[in-house]
Design a protein around this motif. Structure first.
Motif, mmCIF file in Angstrom:
data_model
loop_
_atom_site.group_PDB
_atom_site.id
_atom_site.type_symbol
_atom_site.label_atom_id
_atom_site.label_comp_id
_atom_site.label_asym_id
_atom_site.label_seq_id
_atom_site.Cartn_x
_atom_site.Cartn_y
_atom_site.Cartn_z
ATOM 1 N N THR A 182 0.829 -1.218 0.000
ATOM 2 C CA THR A 182 0.000 0.000 0.000
ATOM 3 C C THR A 182 0.856 1.258 0.000
ATOM 4 N N ASP A 183 1.928 1.253 0.807
ATOM 5 C CA ASP A 183 2.775 2.454 0.896
ATOM 6 C C ASP A 183 3.432 2.778 -0.441
ATOM 7 N N ALA A 184 3.876 1.768 -1.178
ATOM 8 C CA ALA A 184 4.510 2.035 -2.479
ATOM 9 C C ALA A 184 3.542 2.767 -3.404
ATOM 10 N N ILE A 185 2.288 2.348 -3.417
ATOM 11 C CA ILE A 185 1.275 3.012 -4.246
ATOM 12 C C ILE A 185 1.139 4.478 -3.845
ATOM 13 N N LYS A 186 1.030 4.704 -2.529
ATOM 14 C CA LYS A 186 0.884 6.085 -2.022
ATOM 15 C C LYS A 186 2.053 6.958 -2.462
ATOM 16 N N TYR A 187 3.270 6.427 -2.295
ATOM 17 C CA TYR A 187 4.446 7.262 -2.562
ATOM 18 C C TYR A 187 4.768 7.350 -4.063
ATOM 19 N N PHE A 188 4.307 6.372 -4.869
ATOM 20 C CA PHE A 188 4.389 6.524 -6.337
ATOM 21 C C PHE A 188 3.583 7.770 -6.756
ATOM 22 N N ILE A 189 2.366 7.860 -6.224
ATOM 23 C CA ILE A 189 1.492 8.993 -6.570
ATOM 24 C C ILE A 189 2.085 10.293 -6.035
ATOM 25 N N PHE A 190 2.505 10.262 -4.774
ATOM 26 C CA PHE A 190 3.062 11.463 -4.123
ATOM 27 C C PHE A 190 4.278 11.997 -4.885
ATOM 28 N N CYS A 191 5.231 11.112 -5.167
ATOM 29 C CA CYS A 191 6.477 11.559 -5.818
ATOM 30 C C CYS A 191 6.224 12.086 -7.231
ATOM 31 N N THR A 192 5.309 11.428 -7.956
ATOM 32 C CA THR A 192 5.005 11.910 -9.310
ATOM 33 C C THR A 192 4.327 13.281 -9.234
ATOM 34 N N GLY A 193 3.450 13.450 -8.258
ATOM 35 C CA GLY A 193 2.810 14.750 -8.046
ATOM 36 C C GLY A 193 3.827 15.834 -7.719
ATOM 37 N N VAL A 194 4.814 15.494 -6.869
ATOM 38 C CA VAL A 194 5.858 16.461 -6.511
ATOM 39 C C VAL A 194 6.708 16.801 -7.737
ATOM 40 N N ALA A 195 7.048 15.780 -8.545
ATOM 41 C CA ALA A 195 7.829 16.019 -9.776
ATOM 42 C C ALA A 195 7.081 16.985 -10.702
ATOM 43 N N GLU A 196 5.770 16.782 -10.804
ATOM 44 C CA GLU A 196 4.947 17.665 -11.643
ATOM 45 C C GLU A 196 4.921 19.087 -11.069
ATOM 46 N N ALA A 197 4.829 19.194 -9.737
ATOM 47 C CA ALA A 197 4.809 20.521 -9.088
ATOM 48 C C ALA A 197 6.129 21.263 -9.322
ATOM 49 N N ILE A 198 7.245 20.530 -9.275
ATOM 50 C CA ILE A 198 8.562 21.145 -9.537
ATOM 51 C C ILE A 198 8.607 21.642 -10.984
ATOM 52 N N LYS A 199 8.159 20.773 -11.890
ATOM 53 C CA LYS A 199 8.161 21.110 -13.327
ATOM 54 C C LYS A 199 7.298 22.353 -13.590
ATOM 55 N N LYS A 200 6.205 22.444 -12.860
ATOM 56 C CA LYS A 200 5.253 23.548 -13.030
ATOM 57 C C LYS A 200 5.744 24.840 -12.363
ATOM 58 N N GLY A 201 6.835 24.721 -11.569
ATOM 59 C CA GLY A 201 7.379 25.916 -10.904
ATOM 60 C C GLY A 201 6.661 26.289 -9.623
ATOM 61 N N ALA A 202 5.948 25.321 -9.015
ATOM 62 C CA ALA A 202 5.175 25.614 -7.799
ATOM 63 C C ALA A 202 6.060 26.050 -6.631
ATOM 64 N N PHE A 203 7.333 25.645 -6.655
ATOM 65 C CA PHE A 203 8.257 26.004 -5.571
ATOM 66 C C PHE A 203 9.311 27.022 -6.042
ATOM 67 N N GLY A 204 9.101 27.610 -7.212
ATOM 68 C CA GLY A 204 10.088 28.544 -7.767
ATOM 69 C C GLY A 204 11.248 27.787 -8.400
ATOM 70 N N ASN A 205 12.336 28.501 -8.686
ATOM 71 C CA ASN A 205 13.539 27.864 -9.248
ATOM 72 C C ASN A 205 14.359 27.259 -8.122
ATOM 73 N N LEU A 206 14.450 25.944 -8.121
ATOM 74 C CA LEU A 206 15.097 25.252 -6.999
ATOM 75 C C LEU A 206 16.594 25.079 -7.233
ATOM 76 N N ASP A 207 17.368 25.235 -6.127
ATOM 77 C CA ASP A 207 18.814 24.963 -6.156
ATOM 78 C C ASP A 207 19.114 23.570 -5.613
ATOM 79 N N ILE A 208 18.356 23.156 -4.584
ATOM 80 C CA ILE A 208 18.595 21.866 -3.916
ATOM 81 C C ILE A 208 17.264 21.177 -3.658
ATOM 82 N N ILE A 209 17.201 19.862 -3.968
ATOM 83 C CA ILE A 209 16.092 19.016 -3.518
ATOM 84 C C ILE A 209 16.672 18.039 -2.496
ATOM 85 N N HIS A 210 16.090 17.993 -1.309
ATOM 86 C CA HIS A 210 16.579 17.104 -0.246
ATOM 87 C C HIS A 210 15.500 16.053 0.037
ATOM 88 N N LEU A 211 15.817 14.803 -0.305
ATOM 89 C CA LEU A 211 14.898 13.670 -0.161
ATOM 90 C C LEU A 211 15.214 12.895 1.108
#
Length: 514
Positions: free
Chosen positions: A114-143
């Motif tokens: 179940t957790d893998a499904i949740k985090y597949f969706i979450f991470c893809t959503g975050v990738a899309e948000a970065i691409k869309k510029g929701a967090f501005g121009n990023l210098d560092i992503i810390h996972l």
């Protein structure tokens, strides 16, 4: 001004968004970064609840399983506001709260299903948000841990997210033992099912032991620009193969970690401890706070099956209100193999500790919830031993009281990437007795700031643990000047986030000496 994004499963800057030490780190490190004048965005899943009362920011449209998915990004209020820090949650109906701290799911039949499904969706959503510029121009992503490492898979292989390659990405390992292993194919919760359009590079993604599976912890280690263990000694431990139970090391990933080390990408930096807003509880209320917590739990429907035991604990505590014990040993932890393997395998050793405490009019207080077999063991021992108080629940005020009023804090962890409990006990001047492993090596010095035990075999470790307990009780009972010296040295020790984040800037974020 540098612009950071923290991506994690937990964030203790938000109410009810913590299961373990990762939540503390994701709360505290952004505060240090903001003090330097840099900007931090922190994003975690909403778990179907944390977005309530949040400020809607944007819709995120992306493809999963060959279908169109839409997630929503919300800005949310933290428990405490800091300038330059913005907190977000990502909401999608399939990212549900689990049974562990309303965050993780426990899938005993098929771990991480179940957790893998949740985090597949979450991470893809975050990738899309970065691409869309929701967090501005990023210098560092810390996972942080395997829950966020899929972003590195998307960066490496997904045509829609090649833009991530231009952003330095750092990966922190909080618990190497939990690796997020899932099948490549032939399963609903598999990589191929969720990302059918991405060609799979089996050799680079596979788990060495289960070669038909992706290991998401390994993905973080293999593809991050910098990899971080949360203490220097744990870094040394994980470069060696595990030989349980005597030694827990790289857990099958020592080859990947060794490669990262040879490429100067692996760094061991000790977590810090928050020295602000402490000791909110007054001294002298440990038993009252226990009774209050028990009474509250007795009202909860979910605790009904424990009602007899909670009442038994209450009766036991009432005896100590008038006849206060002369010594309190304590532990606060999730009841898991990592934290209490020695007691589960050798309950007779724990009984011996209770007998030793009895001789000095002492008690052992343990607070925690966790694996059913561990809860059952400690409930049984509580019925059998008058001087063992097992508080089978969670209460912040009682935890504060335990750290404040214990005489000896006991941490017999099988392994410990860093450990925060010993730091919290030490800041109150409580000596700790710890297993000489991982981050506990870096924080507790035998007969200087506390006590430690070790051994080359399991039997040697158990003997050493009992001897260490004897030494602590002897010093407390017969050598007050030395005990006071150890207490003062423990209280003076400072594991500051400022020092840790200085090292983050230099080693992880690549900003050089600052």
């Amino acid at each position: 001004m540098n612009n950071f994004l923290f991506v994690a499963a937990e964030n203790d800057a938000l109410a009810n968004c913590k299961a373990g030490g990762m939540g503390d780190v994701v709360r505290d490190v952004p505060r240090q970064i903001s003090e330097r004048g840099d900007k931090v965005h922190v994003v975690v899943p909403s778990y179907s609840r944390l977005h309530h009362n949040g400020l809607f920011k944007t819709s995120l449209n992306f493809s999963l399983r060959g279908l169109s998915y839409t997630a929503e990004l919300y800005e949310v209020k933290p428990k405490k506001e800091f300038s330059n820090i913005v907190h977000y949650v990502l909401h999608h109906p399939e990212i549900e709260a689990g049974d562990i701290a309303h965050i993780y799911h426990n899938d005993p039949e098929e771990p991480f299903y179940t957790d893998a499904i949740k985090y597949f969706i979450f991470c893809t959503g975050v990738a899309e948000a970065i691409k869309k510029g929701a967090f501005g121009n990023l210098d560092i992503i810390h996972l942080h841990d395997w829950h966020s490492s899929l972003l590195l898979f998307l960066r490496e292989y997904h045509n829609s997210y090649k833009n991530l390659k231009s952003i330095r990405t750092v990966y922190s390992i909080h618990n190497l033992a939990i690796q997020g292993i899932r099948p490549f194919a032939d399963n609903y919760s598999s990589l191929k099912n969720w990302f059918p359009e991405v060609p799979i590079d089996y050799k680079s993604l596979m788990d060495y032991r289960y070669q038909d599976c992706i290991n998401l912890m390994a993905v973080g280690i293999r593809f991050a620009d910098a990899v971080h263990t949360v203490s220097p000694s744990y870094k040394e431990d994980v470069l060696l193969p595990s030989s349980p139970p005597e030694f827990i090391g790289g857990e099958g990933l020592e080859k990947d970690l060794g490669k990262a080390d040879n490429e100067w990408r692996l760094f061991g930096i000790l977590n810090g401890c928050n020295y602000k807003n402490i000791n909110q509880e007054e001294k002298g209320f440990i038993y009252r706070n226990t009774v209050k917590a028990l009474f509250r739990w007795l009202q909860e429907e979910s605790k009904k099956y424990k009602a007899d035991f909670l009442a038994h604990t209450g009766e036991k505590i009432m005896d100590f209100v008038d006849n206060r014990p002369k010594f309190i040993a304590s532990s606060v932890a999730r009841l898991t193999e990592q934290k209490f393997y020695f007691f589960k395998r050798s309950p007779e050793a724990f009984v011996e500790i209770l007998e030793k405490l009895k001789r000095v009019d002492g008690i052992f207080m343990l607070l925690g919830t966790g694996a059913p077999e561990y809860e059952e063991l400690f409930r049984q021992l509580s019925y059998e031993h008058k001087n063992f108080v097992f508080t089978n629940g969670q209460s912040e005020s009682l935890i504060d009281s335990i750290y404040l009023e214990s005489d000896l804090y006991f941490m017999p962890s099988l392994f410990e990437p860093c450990g925060i409990s010993q730091m919290l006990a030490m800041r109150n001047g409580n000596p700790c007795l710890v297993h000489h492993t991982g981050g506990l090596k870096d924080t507790v010095s035998h007969m200087k700031t506390g006590f430690s035990f070790d051994g080359n075999t399991y039997d040697e470790k158990i003997k050493s643990m009992l001897k260490g307990f004897d030494i602590a009780l002897d010093v407390f009972s017969k050598d007050k000047p030395t005990w006071k010296k150890i207490q003062s040295a423990a209280k003076r020790k400072r594991f500051t986030w400022k020092k840790s984040v200085d090292n983050y800037y230099r080693d992880l974020y690549g900003f050089g000496n600052i």
